[in-house]
Design a protein around this motif. Structure first.
Motif, short mmCIF file in Angstrom:
data_model
loop_
_atom_site.label_atom_id
_atom_site.label_comp_id
_atom_site.label_asym_id
_atom_site.label_seq_id
_atom_site.Cartn_x
_atom_site.Cartn_y
_atom_site.Cartn_z
N ALA A 1 0.78 -1.07 -0.48
CA ALA A 1 -0.03 -0.13 -0.07
C ALA A 1 0.81 1.69 0.07
O ALA A 1 0.97 2.31 -0.84
N ALA A 2 2.19 1.50 0.36
CA ALA A 2 2.82 2.34 0.61
C ALA A 2 3.10 2.60 -0.84
O ALA A 2 3.76 3.40 -1.18
N LEU A 3 4.08 1.57 -1.22
CA LEU A 3 4.33 2.01 -2.58
C LEU A 3 3.42 2.23 -3.63
O LEU A 3 3.62 2.60 -4.54
N GLY A 4 2.82 1.86 -3.62
CA GLY A 4 1.13 2.09 -4.38
C GLY A 4 0.69 3.34 -3.94
O GLY A 4 -0.25 4.09 -5.01
N GLN A 5 0.69 4.37 -3.27
CA GLN A 5 1.40 5.78 -3.19
C GLN A 5 1.18 6.48 -3.85
O GLN A 5 0.83 7.12 -4.64
N PRO A 6 2.77 6.36 -4.03
CA PRO A 6 3.56 7.21 -4.42
C PRO A 6 3.17 6.61 -6.47
O PRO A 6 3.45 7.38 -7.34
N LEU A 7 2.55 5.25 -6.83
CA LEU A 7 3.11 4.82 -8.41
C LEU A 7 1.43 5.43 -8.07
O LEU A 7 1.35 6.15 -9.81
N ALA A 8 0.63 5.61 -7.41
CA ALA A 8 -0.86 6.46 -7.48
C ALA A 8 -0.50 7.69 -8.06
O ALA A 8 -1.77 8.03 -8.97
N GLN A 9 0.14 8.84 -7.39
CA GLN A 9 0.31 10.29 -7.60
C GLN A 9 0.94 10.58 -8.74
O GLN A 9 0.79 11.02 -9.44
N ALA A 10 1.63 9.54 -9.40
CA ALA A 10 2.26 9.53 -10.32
C ALA A 10 1.46 9.35 -11.58
O ALA A 10 1.29 9.82 -12.57
N LEU A 11 0.80 7.83 -10.78
CA LEU A 11 -0.40 8.09 -12.67
C LEU A 11 -1.10 9.51 -12.76
O LEU A 11 -1.85 9.59 -13.65
N ALA A 12 -1.48 9.31 -11.60
CA ALA A 12 -2.54 11.06 -11.65
C ALA A 12 -2.13 12.31 -12.85
O ALA A 12 -2.46 12.68 -12.92
N ARG A 13 -0.62 11.99 -12.22
CA ARG A 13 0.60 13.88 -13.07
C ARG A 13 1.04 13.43 -14.46
O ARG A 13 0.36 13.90 -14.71
N ALA A 14 0.93 11.87 -14.33
CA ALA A 14 1.02 11.51 -15.85
C ALA A 14 -0.55 11.50 -16.51
O ALA A 14 -0.88 12.29 -17.47
N GLN A 15 -1.78 10.90 -15.49
CA GLN A 15 -3.20 12.14 -16.34
C GLN A 15 -3.40 13.18 -16.44
O GLN A 15 -3.99 13.58 -17.33
#
Length: 878
Positions: free
Chosen positions: A616-630
């Protein structure tokens, strides 16, 4: 109180953004009339015209309950075959498809049959609420998760089907259905609750007067706590002072059988005091057995279900870590378990907490059971540690015998201390103490007079041995403690390093595909699990943007769909479709799912709480990066849309001017010819016709430029190459532009023996026409225009030099942009800005380029078309 608190209290009563409302009929025990009261309320809603449907109602054969079902639309149940039994369950999908305003779902704590979407019926209710459907449901107080231990102590029965307390706390309305125990027993004896045989067994086992009274008290306390919370919220809505925030409750748990009891007690205390709470475990680095790890994981999962926060810290001093964390989180209450201390010579945890608590409230929850010894992990590596201790002691004894002739007796003890230190660093405390004991005996037996005997003659030798044993024990304890701290630090550093490495990879990713590829590379470092990242395509189908799409069974696909829709974990180890092998974690941003992270352990066991927190901790920066890319993709789309609109506006403005000018001239000439006819002298009539023809050719060139630019932009321009003489292309271009070039002094410099060009002749001619027309438009009347044609090895050049205003160096790259125009010295009016752009596209399609230099006599500009020269074709015989 602040305006923010009042606003929050007011917003709490507003409908939750399309979410349905939950009404719970709470009772102390089966048979008090919860289902009957729920059906009465449903009948009242039906008479008011509310569209409702009975999802599942358990009447248990009671005639008065079944009578209230009359007239209520019922949703057919789903049938399951399980171990030879025919089971009926709630048809969740059918209710969602029917979308009634109100649904009746009896027995909230019921466990669904294997193969259902959710493990528990209360999870079905949550999905109905998320779909905007109001729900009436029933539950008994003994099914509340936090009361599980108390109910077991009261009744002697362990209730297996439980409901998390936060579900009732979030309910919009709780209605207590009360019935005195004496009346309930009478109903039980009359067969209105169970059939007679079951009724007699229930009275003997569960439905005693004492049990029912105690359960009734629990139900009333639960309803009263809800009333207190509602009253507190009403005060805050009126702007009056609400009870002050009392901080946070911390409960310290370990891997023993008391952990879940502590968590449940903490949940009840936090609810009564309106406190947020956390379940805190201190990892000291000591090895734990499988039983202890399973108990700790179960307690952590229970804390998550009850609405608490799970915290894991690594430290060597448990009491100090608890107090420091309590101060950091500004906690007001610390709850720990308390048992009799087995080591009387060491201060207990409770005593140390009380000594350093200060203003922090310490609550000790005792146990009425004997404190068993915590089972230690007995594995092969521990046996190797003790073998290492024995070997180190023997090696130290042998080495000491070898150097005893050289070293003094006090120095020989350092050899044994080094062995103890080595064992402590390589293993743990107890093997180090074992090595210290063996070294003590060897030191006494081999070096203390009389040798080869354990007896001691001199008093100073006794002190020497005692000091040696003390130093060996302290050294071993210190080294072992440092080793545990080092191991804990390494684990923390590994997790932190993985987060930093993932963040570094994601920082360099610029789009969604790059983000998912970087995440896949990072997750590939976990060999004990299979990991995949999924996304949805335009048709709603699963796709793997990075890596290989894993084969998903129907149940796995259903779990992934549910996790995506509800933005909650599903699959292995959860309460939603837990029988699969994948654990699905949605990665969300801005209120919408962006990707789905799937974890499948190779051993098929559910992930531990620590593993789930890591992912879940690894998923947080990944979700933020996906949101940034979106966001970057959306901004780029908006930018392109703006540029497209700007280009469209520029094109319309330019075309409307440049197309209207020749049309106006042509129309004027034609009107003159029609109006005057033969009265116009032949010479003037011819001039009008020639002017009309020239304007028509000019209009044709504009339209051709637009068509060519469109074909170049869409890849529709096909090259039909053939061998052609460059002089022929030049001659054809000059012929087409004869009227345009007439005011200028054209000079030709054509080299001899030029090679043939393998090109699309019409396109190269059009490119040359655009350059010539551009030079003519910017050259003053009577100026020189020199056209050069030469070649060398591998390249042929068309050079057009004029004496116009020239092009500044900083603008020479811009003149090839679409719709870029200049007006310095333009005799022909403002153009479309497409000619040079088309020229560059046509020459570039042949592998050539266009360069800009200085013009004639230090004035103007020189455009040069560079075209590649191919190997010449063989000459044909005449």
């Amino acid at each position: 109180m602040s305006d923010t608190d009042r606003a929050d209290a007011l917003l709490a009563d507003l409908p939750g953004g399309g979410r349905g409302r939950l009404k719970v009929f709470l009772g102390a025990a089966p048979g008090v009339g919860k289902t009957f009261a729920m059906l009465q309320a449903a009948q009242a809603q039906r008479r008011q015209g509310v569209a409702l449907r009975a999802g599942i109602v358990e009447s248990h054969g009671r005639a008065e309950t079944e009578a209230l079902l009359a007239g209520l639309p019922q949703q057919p149940l789903r049938r399951f075959d399980y171990r030879g039994l025919r089971l009926a369950e709630l048809d969740l999908d059918g209710l969602l498809a029917a979308r009634p305003k109100l649904a009746l779902v009896d027995e909230l704590a019921h466990s669904n049959a294997p193969g259902s979407r959710h493990a528990k019926r209360w999870q079905d209710v949550l999905e109905l609420l998320d779909a905007g459907i109001d729900v009436y449901t029933t539950v008994n107080v003994q099914h509340l998760e936090s009361l599980n231990d108390q109910v077991r102590d009261i009744t002697g029965v362990q209730v297996r089907e439980t409901v998390p307390d936060w579900l009732l706390q979030d309910a919009d309305e709780i209605l207590l259905i009360d019935l005195p125990p004496r009346e309930l027993l009478e109903r039980l004896r009359d067969g209105k609750v169970y059939v007679p045989e079951q009724a007699r067994a229930a009275i003997d086992a569960f439905f005693s007067q004492t049990n029912l009274t105690a359960l009734r008290e629990l139900a009333m306390h639960t309803a009263a706590a809800r009333v207190d919370a509602d009253l507190d919220r009403r005060y805050r809505q009126q702007g009056q002072e609400a009870p002050a925030l009392r901080g946070r409750l911390l409960v310290g748990i370990t891997g023993d059988e008391q952990a879940q009891r502590l968590v449940r007690h903490a949940s009840r205390v936090a609810e009564r005091r309106h406190l947020p709470w956390s379940a805190l475990h201190i990892d000291t680095g000591k090895p734990a057995s499988e039983t202890a790890r399973a108990a700790l994981q179960a307690a952590q999962q229970l804390a998550e279900r009850l609405g608490g926060e799970v915290v894991l810290l690594r430290a060597d001093d448990v009491a100090r870590a608890l107090l420091d964390h309590a101060r950091e989180r500004r906690a007001s209450l610390l709850l720990v378990g308390h048992r009799g201390q087995r080591r009387r010579w060491r201060r207990g945890l409770a005593e140390r907490l009380l000594q350093g608590a200060g203003t922090l409230e310490i609550s000790l929850l005792g146990s009425d059971t004997e404190a068993p010894r915590t089972p230690r992990a007995r594995t092969g590596w521990r046996r190797r540690d003790y073998l290492l201790a024995m070997g180190a002691a023997l090696a130290a004894a042998a080495l000491s015998l070898g150097v005893s002739r050289v070293l003094e007796l006090p120095n020989i003890s350092l050899v044994f201390l080094a062995a103890v230190l080595l064992v402590a660093v390589r293993s743990s405390l107890w093997p180090a103490l074992a090595c210290a004991g063996l070294s003590f005996l060897a030191y006494d037996f081999l070096f203390i007079q009389p040798t080869l005997s354990l007896s001691i003659r001199r008093e100073e030798d006794v002190l020497t041995l005692l000091f040696f044993l003390l130093m060996a024990g302290l050294t071993g304890d210190l080294a072992s403690r440092q080793r545990r701290q080092l191991q804990a630090l390494r684990r923390t550093q590994a997790e932190t390093g993985e987060l930093l490495e993932l963040s570094r990879r994601l920082t360099a990713a610029t789009d969604r595909q790059a983000v998912l590829s970087a995440a896949s590379q990072q997750f590939a470092q976990h060999p004990d699990v299979a990991i995949c990242l999924l996304g949805r395509d335009a048709d709603g189908k699963w796709q793997a943007p990075a890596g290989e799409h894993p084969p998903l069974a129907e149940q796995e696909r259903a779990a992934a769909d549910w996790a995506w829709r509800h933005e909650q974990p599903a699959g292995l180890g959860t309460g939603t479709l837990p029988s699969g092998r994948w654990w699905w974690l949605p990665l969300s941003g801005d209120g919408q799912p962006l990707a789905l992270l799937g974890i499948a352990p190779h051993d098929g066991q559910p992930l531990s709480a620590e593993q789930r927190r890591l992912y879940a901790a690894l998923g947080q920066p990944l979700a933020q990066a996906l949101a940034r890319a979106q966001l970057a993709s959306d901004l780029e789309a908006a930018r392109l849309h703006g540029e497209t609109e700007q280009l469209r506006s520029a094109l319309l403005a330019s075309v409307s001017h440049d197309l209207r000018t020749p049309l106006t001239a042509m129309r004027g000439s034609i009107d003159s010819l029609l109006a005057l006819g033969e009265r116009i002298p032949p010479a003037d009539r011819r001039e009008l016709l020639e002017g009309t023809r020239d304007e028509a050719e000019r209009l044709d060139r504009y339209i051709q430029n637009l068509l060519d630019m469109t074909r170049l932009g869409h890849g529709g321009l096909k090259l039909m190459r053939d061998w052609v003489a460059p002089a022929d292309i030049l001659a054809s271009a000059l012929q087409r532009l004869r009227p345009v070039l007439a005011p200028l002094r054209v000079e030709l410099e054509v080299a001899e023996d030029l090679p043939l060009l393998f090109v699309h002749a019409a396109l190269i001619e059009q490119a040359l026409v655009n350059v010539l027309e551009n030079a003519a438009r910017f050259s003053p009347a009577g100026a020189r225009l020199r056209i050069g044609l030469d070649a060398d090895e591998g390249e042929l050049r068309f050079a057009v030099a004029d004496q116009g205003p020239g092009i500044p160096a900083q603008e020479r790259d811009k003149v090839f942009d679409m719709f870029y125009t200049a007006s310095r010295g333009d005799r022909g009016g403002q153009g479309t800005g497409l000619g040079l752009s088309i020229c560059l596209g046509m020459v570039g399609a042949h592998g050539g380029r266009v360069s800009i230099g200085d013009g004639l006599d230090g004035r103007g500009a020189c455009f040069t078309l560079h075209l590649p020269v191919h190997p010449q074709p063989p000459l044909e015989d005449e």
